[in-house]
Write a protein that holds these residues in place. Structure first.
Motif, PDB file in Angstrom:
ATOM      1  N   ARG A  67       0.826  -1.394  -0.006  1.00 44.97           N
ATOM      2  CA  ARG A  67      -0.016  -0.017  -0.100  1.00 44.97           C
ATOM      3  C   ARG A  67       0.980   1.173  -0.004  1.00 44.97           C
ATOM      4  O   ARG A  67       0.725   2.544  -0.666  1.00 44.97           O
ATOM      5  N   VAL A  68       1.974   1.204   0.672  1.00 39.10           N
ATOM      6  CA  VAL A  68       2.829   2.511   0.956  1.00 39.10           C
ATOM      7  C   VAL A  68       3.541   2.715  -0.643  1.00 39.10           C
ATOM      8  O   VAL A  68       3.727   3.851  -1.083  1.00 39.10           O
ATOM      9  N   LEU A  69       3.966   1.326  -1.183  1.00 36.95           N
ATOM     10  CA  LEU A  69       4.437   1.520  -2.378  1.00 36.95           C
ATOM     11  C   LEU A  69       3.442   2.197  -3.502  1.00 36.95           C
ATOM     12  O   LEU A  69       3.792   3.134  -4.390  1.00 36.95           O
ATOM     13  N   LEU A  70       2.133   1.666  -3.405  1.00 40.99           N
ATOM     14  CA  LEU A  70       1.243   2.271  -4.268  1.00 40.99           C
ATOM     15  C   LEU A  70       0.988   3.856  -3.864  1.00 40.99           C
ATOM     16  O   LEU A  70       0.785   4.622  -4.979  1.00 40.99           O
ATOM     17  N   LEU A  71       0.964   4.267  -2.663  1.00 39.71           N
ATOM     18  CA  LEU A  71       0.685   5.638  -2.216  1.00 39.71           C
ATOM     19  C   LEU A  71       1.704   6.550  -2.988  1.00 39.71           C
ATOM     20  O   LEU A  71       1.791   7.541  -3.532  1.00 39.71           O
ATOM     21  N   GLU A  72       3.031   6.015  -2.614  1.00 42.91           N
ATOM     22  CA  GLU A  72       4.103   6.558  -3.263  1.00 42.91           C
ATOM     23  C   GLU A  72       4.253   6.962  -4.866  1.00 42.91           C
ATOM     24  O   GLU A  72       4.754   7.738  -5.136  1.00 42.91           O
ATOM     25  N   GLU A  73       3.829   5.581  -5.206  1.00 39.60           N
ATOM     26  CA  GLU A  73       3.650   5.902  -7.000  1.00 39.60           C
ATOM     27  C   GLU A  73       2.530   6.745  -7.354  1.00 39.60           C
ATOM     28  O   GLU A  73       2.472   7.528  -8.180  1.00 39.60           O
ATOM     29  N   GLU A  74       1.529   6.842  -6.758  1.00 41.71           N
ATOM     30  CA  GLU A  74       0.399   7.856  -6.880  1.00 41.71           C
ATOM     31  C   GLU A  74       0.905   9.121  -6.376  1.00 41.71           C
ATOM     32  O   GLU A  74       0.626  10.340  -7.330  1.00 41.71           O
ATOM     33  N   SER A  75       1.537   9.299  -5.207  1.00 40.54           N
ATOM     34  CA  SER A  75       2.258  10.625  -5.113  1.00 40.54           C
ATOM     35  C   SER A  75       3.181  11.275  -6.162  1.00 40.54           C
ATOM     36  O   SER A  75       3.094  12.329  -6.499  1.00 40.54           O
ATOM     37  N   ARG A  76       3.900  10.357  -6.588  1.00 40.30           N
ATOM     38  CA  ARG A  76       4.994  10.572  -7.848  1.00 40.30           C
ATOM     39  C   ARG A  76       4.143  10.878  -8.983  1.00 40.30           C
ATOM     40  O   ARG A  76       4.385  12.233  -9.543  1.00 40.30           O
ATOM     41  N   ILE A  77       3.210  10.284  -9.153  1.00 39.55           N
ATOM     42  CA  ILE A  77       2.232  10.719 -10.401  1.00 39.55           C
ATOM     43  C   ILE A  77       1.829  11.940 -10.351  1.00 39.55           C
ATOM     44  O   ILE A  77       1.641  12.849 -11.298  1.00 39.55           O
ATOM     45  N   SER A  78       1.337  12.222  -9.042  1.00 41.54           N
ATOM     46  CA  SER A  78       0.436  13.556  -8.810  1.00 41.54           C
ATOM     47  C   SER A  78       1.564  14.626  -8.909  1.00 41.54           C
ATOM     48  O   SER A  78       1.234  15.764  -9.191  1.00 41.54           O
ATOM     49  N   VAL A  79       2.806  14.569  -8.374  1.00 42.79           N
ATOM     50  CA  VAL A  79       3.809  15.734  -8.414  1.00 42.79           C
ATOM     51  C   VAL A  79       3.849  15.911  -9.901  1.00 42.79           C
ATOM     52  O   VAL A  79       4.209  16.990 -10.135  1.00 42.79           O
ATOM     53  N   GLU A  80       4.156  14.751 -10.646  1.00 37.69           N
ATOM     54  CA  GLU A  80       4.750  15.217 -12.133  1.00 37.69           C
ATOM     55  C   GLU A  80       3.397  15.751 -12.798  1.00 37.69           C
ATOM     56  O   GLU A  80       3.654  16.565 -13.502  1.00 37.69           O
ATOM     57  N   LYS A  81       2.210  15.372 -12.404  1.00 37.05           N
ATOM     58  CA  LYS A  81       1.116  16.439 -13.123  1.00 37.05           C
ATOM     59  C   LYS A  81       1.199  17.593 -12.663  1.00 37.05           C
ATOM     60  O   LYS A  81       0.743  18.436 -13.534  1.00 37.05           O
ATOM     61  N   LEU A  82       1.387  17.981 -11.403  1.00 37.33           N
ATOM     62  CA  LEU A  82       1.291  19.399 -10.939  1.00 37.33           C
ATOM     63  C   LEU A  82       2.358  20.082 -11.568  1.00 37.33           C
ATOM     64  O   LEU A  82       2.328  21.250 -11.491  1.00 37.33           O
TER      65      LEU A  82
END
Length: 108
Positions: A91-106
């Protein structure tokens, strides 16, 4: 008359010899009975010791079974906790991946 006297002496000697043998056999019997009594005591003592050891072995076996049950339960709990940790790690890995994707989108 001499023949009768000799026969009487011969019979007395035989009788004395028989009494001596009887006394020897009675002494041997007493000694054997004493040894037998000691062996009976030893057997009784060993029987008591064996019973005590059997009792202690049964107690130890019961404790071993209890320990084995506790160990199985602890292993089951460990496996459950380990599965929880693995789930949380994913779950942490998935959240980190989501966070990275969100940062890239921003960032774009």
């Amino acid at each position: 008359m001499d023949a009768i006297r000799k026969k009487m002496q011969s019979m007395k000697a035989e009788t004395d010899d028989m009494y001596r043998k009887v006394n020897e056999y009675e002494e041997a019997t007493k000694e054997s009975n004493a040894v037998s009594d000691k062996m009976d005591c030893d057997i009784r003592d060993f029987t008591k010791r064996v019973q005590k050891l059997d009792s202690r072995m049964e107690e130890t076996m019961e404790k071993l079974q209890q320990s084995a049950s506790k160990m199985e339960e602890a292993e089951k709990d460990f496996k459950d906790k380990d599965d929880d940790v693995n789930t949380q790690s994913r779950r942490v890995l998935l959240l980190e991946e989501e966070s990275r994707i969100s940062v890239e989108k921003l960032a774009t």
